[in-house]
Motif scaffolding. Structure first.
Motif, PDB file in Angstrom:
ATOM      1  N   GLU A 106      -8.891  -9.123  -0.183  1.00 11.83           N
ATOM      2  CA  GLU A 106      -8.661  -8.672  -1.551  1.00 11.83           C
ATOM      3  C   GLU A 106      -7.314  -7.977  -1.716  1.00 11.83           C
ATOM      4  N   LYS A 107      -6.870  -7.244  -0.703  1.00 14.61           N
ATOM      5  CA  LYS A 107      -5.716  -6.355  -0.882  1.00 14.61           C
ATOM      6  C   LYS A 107      -4.469  -6.728  -0.078  1.00 14.61           C
ATOM      7  N   LEU A 135       1.016  -5.798   1.796  1.00 13.70           N
ATOM      8  CA  LEU A 135       2.214  -6.354   2.426  1.00 13.70           C
ATOM      9  C   LEU A 135       3.418  -6.298   1.486  1.00 13.70           C
ATOM     10  N   ASN A 136       3.180  -6.548   0.201  1.00 10.34           N
ATOM     11  CA  ASN A 136       4.226  -6.411  -0.822  1.00 10.34           C
ATOM     12  C   ASN A 136       5.515  -7.140  -0.421  1.00 10.34           C
ATOM     13  N   ILE A 137       5.381  -8.415  -0.059  1.00 17.12           N
ATOM     14  CA  ILE A 137       6.534  -9.207   0.378  1.00 17.12           C
ATOM     15  C   ILE A 137       7.311  -9.694  -0.842  1.00 17.12           C
ATOM     16  N   SER A 138       8.606  -9.492  -0.826  1.00 15.80           N
ATOM     17  CA  SER A 138       9.457  -9.941  -1.929  1.00 15.80           C
ATOM     18  C   SER A 138      10.660 -10.700  -1.379  1.00 15.80           C
ATOM     19  N   ILE A 139      11.324 -11.454  -2.248  1.00 12.59           N
ATOM     20  CA  ILE A 139      12.505 -12.229  -1.873  1.00 12.59           C
ATOM     21  C   ILE A 139      13.743 -11.518  -2.412  1.00 12.59           C
ATOM     22  N   PHE A 198       6.738  -2.639   5.685  1.00 14.62           N
ATOM     23  CA  PHE A 198       6.540  -2.260   7.083  1.00 14.62           C
ATOM     24  C   PHE A 198       6.404  -3.549   7.893  1.00 14.62           C
ATOM     25  N   PRO A 199       6.598  -3.508   9.225  1.00 14.51           N
ATOM     26  CA  PRO A 199       6.475  -4.716  10.042  1.00 14.51           C
ATOM     27  C   PRO A 199       5.087  -5.349   9.903  1.00 14.51           C
TER      28      PRO A 199
END
Length: 373
Positions: free
Chosen positions: A52-53, A58-62, A261-262
Motif C-alpha cells: 500500500e505504501k 520510496l518517493n522516486i522522482s526523475i 534514502f538508499p
C-alpha cells in the motif's frame, strides 16, 4: 544489543529491561511484523503495508536537469563516435555469412527468450554461426517435433541450471506461436503487425506467454532495426531502454533517479513492489533523457530510446559503472554524477512468484518456518 536500540525500544514501550530481555522482546516483535502471517495472502503485516505504501515511502522522482546534462554528453558521443573509440553505441552482429534475414531473425528471437541470468555470447559463443551447424535449434517445426533439441540448445548457452523448466516451456510455446502466426518465421512478425513495432511488442509480450517480457521484446525489436533486418519507423518511439541492473545503477548514480534514502534489500521486497517501481521509473528516466536530447538543436538523437540501451548498459554500466569497482575517472558521465550518489546500488529481485521458496516459507504465530537453501 546496541544501546541506541535499547533506548529507542524501552522508550517506545515504556519498559525497563536489561539488554537480553530487550533483545527477546524486540526480536519477537520484529519477527511477528516481518515474517508471521495472519492470513493466506501475505507473508506478514509488513508486506501488506509495503504494498500500500511503497510508492510514498520510496518517493522516486526523475531529475530532468540531470537528464539534460546526460543528453548533452550523449549528443557529443553520437555526433562524433570516432572521438570515443572506447564506447560501443549498439549491438554488432558478425560472421553472418550464409545467413538470410529470416535465419538471423529466428536466431535472435530464440536467444532473446533465453537472455536472462546468462550471457548468451560468453566464451566466444556465436549463435548465428551455430545456425549453419545446427539449423534445427532455430526451426520451430523441428523443435515441436523433437523437444530434446531444446536441451541441446540450452546446454550450448550454458542455461540448463538457471530456471531450466521455464526456458524449455517458453521455447516450445514460442515455436508453436511462430508456426501458428507467421509460418515459422520471426521475420514475418513485422508484416503481420502492419509494420507497427508497438503491435509487434504487444503480440509477443502481452498476448502470449512465450518468454517475452516487454523488456525482451524491446531488445529483440531494437536488434532487428539496428541490424537492418526490418525497416520501419511506425511505433519506433515507443520502445524503451531495457531496465536491468546496469541501466538502473547508472540511473541511480547519475542522479537521474532521485531517492530519499538508499533502496531496501530484496529480503523486504519479496513481492517485488520496490523492484517493479524502480524498473518502471528507470525506463521513464531514460526516456526523459531522450526527450531532452531531442530538444538540442541539430541533434543526433536516435529515433527511439531503445537505441541508447547498449551505450548505457554495456559501454558505461558494465565497463565503468561497475557494482563495486567503479572507474569514475575514466567514465564519460563522471562530471554528471553527484559525489554522494556514486555508491548507490540497484535492487534485486527474489520474487515470491519465482522459484525461491518464499511461498512455502510462510509461517504463523507458532514461529519457526522460513525458507531453506
Amino acid at each position: 544489543m546496541h544501546l541506541c536500540i535499547h533506548y529507542a525500544f524501552c522508550n517506545t514501550f515504556s519498559i525497563d529491561k536489561n539488554d537480553i530481555d530487550v533483545a527477546k522482546i524486540f526480536l519477537n516483535r520484529i519477527n511477528q511484523y516481518l515474517y508471521q502471517s495472519n492470513n493466506n495472502e501475505y507473508i506478514s503485516p509488513f508486506h501488506e503495508y509495503w504494498k500500500e505504501k511503497h510508492q510514498e515511502i520510496l518517493n522516486i522522482s526523475i531529475n530532468r536537469n540531470q537528464a539534460r546534462k546526460i543528453a548533452e554528453i550523449f549528443e557529443q558521443i553520437f555526433s562524433s563516435p570516432s572521438t570515443f573509440p572506447q564506447l560501443e553505441l549498439n549491438t554488432k552482429i558478425t560472421n553472418t555469412k550464409g545467413l538470410s534475414k529470416e535465419n538471423i531473425a529466428n536466431v535472435r528471437f530464440y536467444t532473446a527468450i533465453q537472455d536472462f541470468k546468462i550471457n548468451i555470447y560468453k566464451d566466444g559463443r556465436n549463435p548465428f554461426q551455430k545456425y549453419l551447424e545446427k539449423p534445427e535449434w532455430f526451426e520451430p517445426e523441428k523443435i515441436v517435433e523433437s523437444p530434446n533439441i531444446i536441451l541441446e540448445f540450452l546446454e550450448y548457452l550454458g542455461a540448463t541450471g538457471s530456471q531450466g523448466d521455464k526456458r524449455i516451456k517458453w521455447m516450445l510455446e514460442a515455436s508453436k506461436f511462430l508456426l501458428e502466426t507467421c509460418n515459422g518465421q520471426a521475420y514475418n512478425l513485422l508484416e503481420i503487425c502492419n509494420n507497427d513495432l508497438e503491435l509487434v511488442r504487444k503480440l509477443i509480450s502481452d498476448e502470449r506467454d512465450i518468454g517475452f517480457s516487454r523488456k525482451k521484446a524491446d531488445m529483440f525489436i531494437r536488434d532487428m532495426l539496428d541490424w537492418n533486418i526490418w525497416d520501419t519507423d511506425i511505433g519506433i518511439e515507443k520502445l524503451n531502454v531495457a531496465s536491468d541492473t546496469n541501466t538502473i545503477r547508472v540511473a541511480l548514480r547519475t542522479g537521474l533517479l532521485e531517492l530519499d534514502f538508499p533502496l531496501l534489500a530484496s529480503y523486504l521486497d519479496v513481492y517485488c513492489y520496490q523492484y517493479g517501481l524502480v524498473d518502471y521509473k528507470t525506463q521513464e528516466g531514460w526516456r526523459t533523457v531522450w526527450e531532452e536530447w531531442k530538444k538540442i538543436p541539430n541533434n543526433h538523437c536516435p529515433k527511439t530510446p531503445a537505441s541508447m540501451d547498449y551505450l548505457i548498459y554495456k559501454s558505461i554500466g558494465k565497463k565503468y559503472c561497475k557494482l563495486n569497482k567503479r572507474k569514475c575517472e575514466e567514465c564519460v558521465l563522471n562530471q554528471v554524477c553527484p559525489p554522494d550518489k556514486r555508491n548507490l546500488k540497484p535492487p534485486r529481485s527474489i520474487s515470491i512468484y519465482g522459484q525461491t521458496g518464499w511461498e512455502s516459507g510462510k509461517t504463523d504465530a507458532g514461529g519457526g518456518g522460513g525458507i531453506m537453501s
